[in-house]
Design an enzyme around this catalytic site. Structure first.
Site, PDB file in Angstrom:
ATOM      1  N   CYS A  36     -37.646 120.959 -34.204  1.00 20.43           N
ATOM      2  CA  CYS A  36     -37.881 120.011 -33.306  1.00 20.43           C
ATOM      3  C   CYS A  36     -39.131 119.504 -33.083  1.00 20.43           C
ATOM      4  O   CYS A  36     -39.040 118.508 -32.131  1.00 20.43           O
ATOM      5  CB  CYS A  36     -37.191 120.714 -32.001  1.00 20.43           C
ATOM      6  SG  CYS A  36     -38.245 122.104 -31.425  1.00 20.43           S
ATOM      7  N   ASP A  38     -41.766 121.064 -31.686  1.00 21.37           N
ATOM      8  CA  ASP A  38     -42.037 121.633 -30.390  1.00 21.37           C
ATOM      9  C   ASP A  38     -43.452 122.457 -30.701  1.00 21.37           C
ATOM     10  O   ASP A  38     -43.132 122.985 -31.830  1.00 21.37           O
ATOM     11  CB  ASP A  38     -41.047 122.354 -29.497  1.00 21.37           C
ATOM     12  CG  ASP A  38     -40.246 120.788 -28.910  1.00 21.37           C
ATOM     13  OD1 ASP A  38     -40.762 119.724 -29.117  1.00 21.37           O
ATOM     14  OD2 ASP A  38     -39.121 121.248 -28.371  1.00 21.37           O
ATOM     15  N   CYS A  65     -39.640 121.425 -25.314  1.00 23.39           N
ATOM     16  CA  CYS A  65     -38.396 121.172 -24.377  1.00 23.39           C
ATOM     17  C   CYS A  65     -38.639 121.776 -22.986  1.00 23.39           C
ATOM     18  O   CYS A  65     -39.435 122.811 -22.946  1.00 23.39           O
ATOM     19  CB  CYS A  65     -37.043 121.364 -24.945  1.00 23.39           C
ATOM     20  SG  CYS A  65     -36.691 123.159 -25.028  1.00 23.39           S
ATOM     21  N   CYS A 109     -35.471 127.855 -28.491  1.00 28.82           N
ATOM     22  CA  CYS A 109     -36.610 127.786 -27.652  1.00 28.82           C
ATOM     23  C   CYS A 109     -37.153 128.981 -27.151  1.00 28.82           C
ATOM     24  O   CYS A 109     -38.386 129.215 -26.959  1.00 28.82           O
ATOM     25  CB  CYS A 109     -36.108 126.977 -26.559  1.00 28.82           C
ATOM     26  SG  CYS A 109     -34.956 125.413 -27.038  1.00 28.82           S
TER      27      CYS A 109
HETATM   28 FE1  FES Z   1     -37.384 122.952 -29.725  1.00 32.26          FE
HETATM   29 FE2  FES Z   1     -36.499 123.701 -27.142  1.00 32.26          FE
HETATM   30  S1  FES Z   1     -35.960 122.080 -28.371  1.00 32.26           S
HETATM   31  S2  FES Z   1     -38.298 124.457 -28.224  1.00 32.26           S
END
Ligand code: FES
Length: 165
Positions: A36, A38, A65, A109
Site C-alpha cells: 500500500c 504506507d 491510512c 494496517c
Molecule cells: Fe496500508 Fe492501512 S492501507 S497501512
C-alpha cells in the site's frame, strides 16, 4: 460512544495521541508496506520501574491510512508502563483491540504498527541510547519525510506525499 469499526477509527483519529517524533527517544522502528506504500515509525522512551525496564512513553508518525493512525495512536497509549517483555508479546490484534476486530482489508494496517514496535524493540540493545542525530549516516532520519527525502529521491527533485484513504 462509537459502535462501528468506522466510528471507532474516526473517533481515534479525531484526536490522535502521541503523534510526532520524540527527540529524546531510546529506540525507533520504521516499517513500510510495499503493497500500500504506507509507512509507520514508532519511538520508545524507556525508564526503570521496580528494577525492570519499562516503556515510559511511545510516539509515532504515520504516512498511512486512517486505520494505521488509529491503531498507532491507541498502541502508544497502551504501551506506556509496559515492560519490554510485555511489549514483545503484543501482536497486531492486541494493539488494535480497542477498535475491535480489523476488517480483512485492514489487518495489515495493524501489522504495520506491530512491525514498527518490533523494530523499535529490536533497535533497543540495552546499550545507553545514542542521540538520534549522533551519526548522519547510521542514525535514522528525524522524520519520515526526512527519511523518504534522503532515500531515492534524485537531487533537485521534490518528494510529493499523497495521502491515501
Ligand atoms: Fe496500508 Fe492501512 S492501507 S497501512
Amino acid at each position: 460512544m462509537p459502535e462501528s469499526f468506522e466510528e471507532k477509527v474516526r473517533d481515534a483519529i479525531a484526536n490522535p495521541k502521541n503523534m510526532g517524533e520524540m527527540s529524546d527517544a531510546d529506540a525507533v522502528g520504521t516499517v513500510g508496506s510495499p503493497d500500500c506504500g504506507d509507512m509507520v515509525r514508532m519511538w520508545l522512551k524507556f525508564t526503570e520501574k521496580d528494577g525492570k525496564k519499562v516503556i515510559d512513553r511511545a510516539s509515532f508518525q504515520s504516512f498511512g491510512c486512517q486505520t494505521a493512525i488509529a491503531v498507532a495512536s491507541l498502541a502508544t497509549e497502551m504501551l506506556a508502563g509496559k515492560t519490554v517483555d510485555e511489549a514483545r508479546q503484543l501482536g497486531a490484534s492486541d494493539l488494535s483491540e480497542p477498535l475491535g476486530p480489523l476488517p480483512p482489508m485492514k489487518i495489515h494496517c495493524g501489522q504495520m504498527v506491530e512491525g514498527a514496535l518490533r523494530e523499535a524493540l529490536l533497535a533497543d540493545t540495552g546499550e545507553p541510547p545514542a542521540p538520534v542525530s549522533a551519526s548522519p549516516v547510521e542514525a535514522p532520519a528525524a522524520t519520515l519525510l526526512d527519511s523518504l527525502s534522503s532515500s531515492g529521491v534524485p537531487a533537485g527533485k521534490k518528494l510529493r506525499v499523497i495521502k491515501l484513504d
